[in-house]
Design an enzyme around this catalytic site. Structure first.
Site, PDB file in Angstrom:
ATOM      1  CG  ASP A   1      44.320  53.567  36.271  1.00 55.88           C
ATOM      2  OD1 ASP A   1      44.380  53.086  37.422  1.00 55.88           O
ATOM      3  OD2 ASP A   1      44.046  52.903  35.269  1.00 55.88           O
ATOM      4  CD  GLU A   2      46.812  52.338  39.365  1.00 60.69           C
ATOM      5  OE1 GLU A   2      45.586  52.509  39.243  1.00 60.69           O
ATOM      6  OE2 GLU A   2      47.466  51.530  38.686  1.00 60.69           O
TER       7      GLU A   2
ATOM      8  CG  HIS B   1      44.226  53.220  43.709  1.00 60.04           C
ATOM      9  ND1 HIS B   1      45.306  52.360  43.755  1.00 60.04           N
ATOM     10  CD2 HIS B   1      43.503  52.860  42.626  1.00 60.04           C
ATOM     11  CE1 HIS B   1      45.231  51.525  42.726  1.00 60.04           C
ATOM     12  NE2 HIS B   1      44.139  51.808  42.022  1.00 60.04           N
TER      13      HIS B   1
ATOM     14  CE  LYS C   1      43.782  44.769  37.140  1.00 57.47           C
ATOM     15  NZ  LYS C   1      44.071  45.738  36.089  1.00 57.47           N
TER      16      LYS C   1
ATOM     17  CE  LYS D   1      42.061  50.913  33.883  1.00 65.87           C
ATOM     18  NZ  LYS D   1      43.110  50.333  34.701  1.00 65.87           N
TER      19      LYS D   1
ATOM     20  CE  LYS E   1      39.774  54.512  40.478  1.00 67.78           C
ATOM     21  NZ  LYS E   1      41.216  54.754  40.389  1.00 67.78           N
TER      22      LYS E   1
HETATM   23  C1  CAP Z   1      41.160  48.673  37.750  1.00 69.71           C
HETATM   24  C2  CAP Z   1      42.316  49.435  38.256  1.00 69.71           C
HETATM   25  C3  CAP Z   1      42.704  49.459  39.746  1.00 69.71           C
HETATM   26  C4  CAP Z   1      42.706  48.123  40.441  1.00 69.71           C
HETATM   27  C5  CAP Z   1      43.648  47.983  41.590  1.00 69.71           C
HETATM   28  C6  CAP Z   1      43.516  48.915  37.526  1.00 69.71           C
HETATM   29  O1  CAP Z   1      41.174  48.608  36.353  1.00 69.71           O
HETATM   30  O2  CAP Z   1      42.183  50.781  37.906  1.00 69.71           O
HETATM   31  O3  CAP Z   1      43.916  50.101  39.832  1.00 69.71           O
HETATM   32  O4  CAP Z   1      41.394  47.975  40.847  1.00 69.71           O
HETATM   33  O5  CAP Z   1      43.402  46.869  42.368  1.00 69.71           O
HETATM   34  O6  CAP Z   1      44.277  49.713  36.974  1.00 69.71           O
HETATM   35  O7  CAP Z   1      43.721  47.731  37.536  1.00 69.71           O
HETATM   36  P1  CAP Z   1      40.541  47.390  35.521  1.00 69.71           P
HETATM   37  P2  CAP Z   1      42.642  46.933  43.777  1.00 69.71           P
HETATM   38  O8  CAP Z   1      39.086  47.420  35.783  1.00 69.71           O
HETATM   39  O9  CAP Z   1      40.872  47.716  34.077  1.00 69.71           O
HETATM   40  O10 CAP Z   1      41.182  46.126  35.960  1.00 69.71           O
HETATM   41  O11 CAP Z   1      41.317  47.560  43.558  1.00 69.71           O
HETATM   42  O12 CAP Z   1      42.544  45.490  44.162  1.00 69.71           O
HETATM   43  O13 CAP Z   1      43.483  47.720  44.692  1.00 69.71           O
HETATM   44 MG    MG Z   2      44.061  51.473  38.385  1.00 68.03          MG
END
Ligand code: CAP
Ligand code: MG
Length: 437
Positions: A188-189, A277, A318, A156, A186
């Site tokens: 991020d998406e 993801h 969250k 992040k 990892k």
């Molecule tokens: C987690 C995360 C993932 C979420 C998506 C984000 O980061 O990288 O994309 O887990 O939700 O950007 O939110 P944080 P899910 O730890 O900073 O929240 O796994 O439910 O698909």
């Molecule tokens: Mg993410």
């Protein structure tokens, strides 16, 4: 005009489904002026051989061999169960199958709402799909982690760091303090190949760091790089670069990519672990309205062959989704045989030996909730957190160790506060975020 009463009828509570039938559980509400039973009739027709009116081209043979059967109507719960003969489908074509049973029906105007709660797939479909190449056992072997959850972080800010900064954050997360670094770093998406952080430079820099940390610590470290691209050829080029650099995993944003890309990528047999993801799934899965459950998507992704799949956090983080929903997902991706569960509105599923997918718990996690996540979801998970690592008051490196320590406590069953007494990294994390009790 509504002619459904004169049309072919599908309601047949005495029908005994064949082993090869595809069975769907639908939940719906009708618009005013329409009976509940009409909904099931129209659903069955539109998702198989029928249309809105009686047609001269229908014949007894088609009706006899291809007609689905509405085997159960539970009006008080809004549920209809429909069994579809396998001859309606091309068994190795997931897009085609979904165009029938998750297709036009979601747009029908007599319905006020519709949810495809579950689809029970027969052996003939499971056998025609690739399934995971590695599964839980393979992932553990490649990542060299046994007997505990894999720990990880998402770099992040999601997007914004240069490739040099990205690799440096990776270094801190993998190293931790006193040898307690994370297993996984990892992308991020939504990090793909931005001008200030292009894919190739990021890969070269981050894998170089990964290799350095591995030789410094003697521990296996894994990088989950995001190869998502709407141009499949470019995605494959990125796959090849990762392999060349010694990476074992590729991350795919499986919803935005589409079923065909996921299936095709798996059939390339690259040997890579596929980390799935699910960004954008909420537009499909999140009630109210017209939805397909995450359970259905999770079963589809298992069949298409992902090894790791985001399934939520059993309510600890969250994102939307409590323990009941997450556990239905975990059961269906990890077990070989799953019982029906009326509370979770699931039909049960046999997987006929298809490899299990490892669940990824992510989204708003922090060290204090790891015991809760492990209690619900078990040890066969990737437990990953972005904010909950990089938001540590002393930074990423210490934050990474706090995650590792909380995971140790979760696995051993020790009380987290007690475990943190002589561990300042964890103690500070607990002071900042608490334990979510
Ligand atoms: C987690 C995360 C993932 C979420 C998506 C984000 O980061 O990288 O994309 O887990 O939700 O950007 O939110 P944080 P899910 O730890 O900073 O929240 O796994 O439910 O698909
Ligand atoms: Mg993410």
């Amino acid at each position: 005009m509504n002619e459904y009463k004169d049309m072919l009828h599908y309601y047949d509570p005495d029908y005994k489904p064949k082993d090869s039938d595809i069975i769907c559980l639908y939940k719906y509400e009708m618009k005013e002026g329409h009976e509940f039973g009409e909904g099931a009739e129209q659903l069955a027709a539109e998702s198989s051989i029928g249309t809105w009116t009686k047609i001269g081209t229908m014949n007894d043979d088609i009706a006899k061999t291809l007609k689905p059967h509405v085997i159960k109507l539970e009006e008080e719960k809004g549920l209809a169960t429909i069994a579809y003969p396998i001859e309606l489908f091309e068994v190795n074509n997931m897009s085609g199958i979904l165009s029938s049973i998750c297709g036009n029906i979601l747009g029908m105007k007599i319905l006020e709402s519709l949810r495809v709660c579950d689809i029970k797939f027969p052996k003939v479909v499971i056998d025609a799909m690739p399934g995971p190449a590695h599964g839980i056992e393979g992932v553990r072997k490649i990542c060299k982690v046994e007997g505990r959850p894999l720990t990880g972080t998402i770099v992040k800010p999601k997007v914004g760091l240069t490739w040099e900064q990205h690799a440096e954050v990776g270094r801190q997360a993998w190293s931790g303090v006193d040898g307690k670094g994370l297993d996984i770093v990892k992308d991020d998406e939504n990090l793909t190949s931005q001008d200030f952080n292009d894919f190739d430079s990021r890969m070269k820099a981050t894998f170089k760091v990964r290799d350095e940390i591995e030789s410094e610590t003697g521990q296996k470290k894994t990088y989950l790089a995001n190869i998502t691209h709407s141009d499949f050829d470019e995605m494959m080029r990125r796959n090849d670069l990762i392999k060349e650099l010694g990476g074992e995993v590729c991350m795919l944003d499986v919803v935005t990519l589409g079923f065909s890309a996921v299936h095709s990528y798996r059939l390339k047999n690259t040997g890579q672990i596929i980390h799935a993801h699910r960004a954008m799934h909420g537009a499909i899965t999140r009630p109210p309205g017209f939805t397909i459950s995450m359970l259905v998507l999770a079963k589809v992704y298992r069949m298409l062959g992902v090894d790791l799949l985001h399934v939520g956090t059993a309510g600890a983080g969250k994102m939307e989704g409590g323990a009941l929903e997450t556990m239905a997902l975990v059961d269906n991706i990890e077990k070989d045989s799953v019982e029906a569960n009326s509370e979770a509105e699931t039909l049960g599923q046999e997987w006929f030996g298809m490899k299990p997918v490892m669940a990824v718990a992510s989204g708003g996690l922090y060290p204090g909730v790891i015991p809760k996540v492990v209690k619900h979801m078990g040890k066969d998970i990737v437990c990953q957190m972005g904010g909950g690592c990089h938001g540590h008051p002393e930074g990423t490196q210490v934050g990474a160790s706090a995650v590792v320590m909380a995971t140790e406590a979760a696995v051993s069953g020790e009380d987290l506060d007690k475990y943190a007494e002589d561990k300042p990294a964890l103690k500070t994390a607990l002071e900042k975020w608490g334990t979510g009790k």
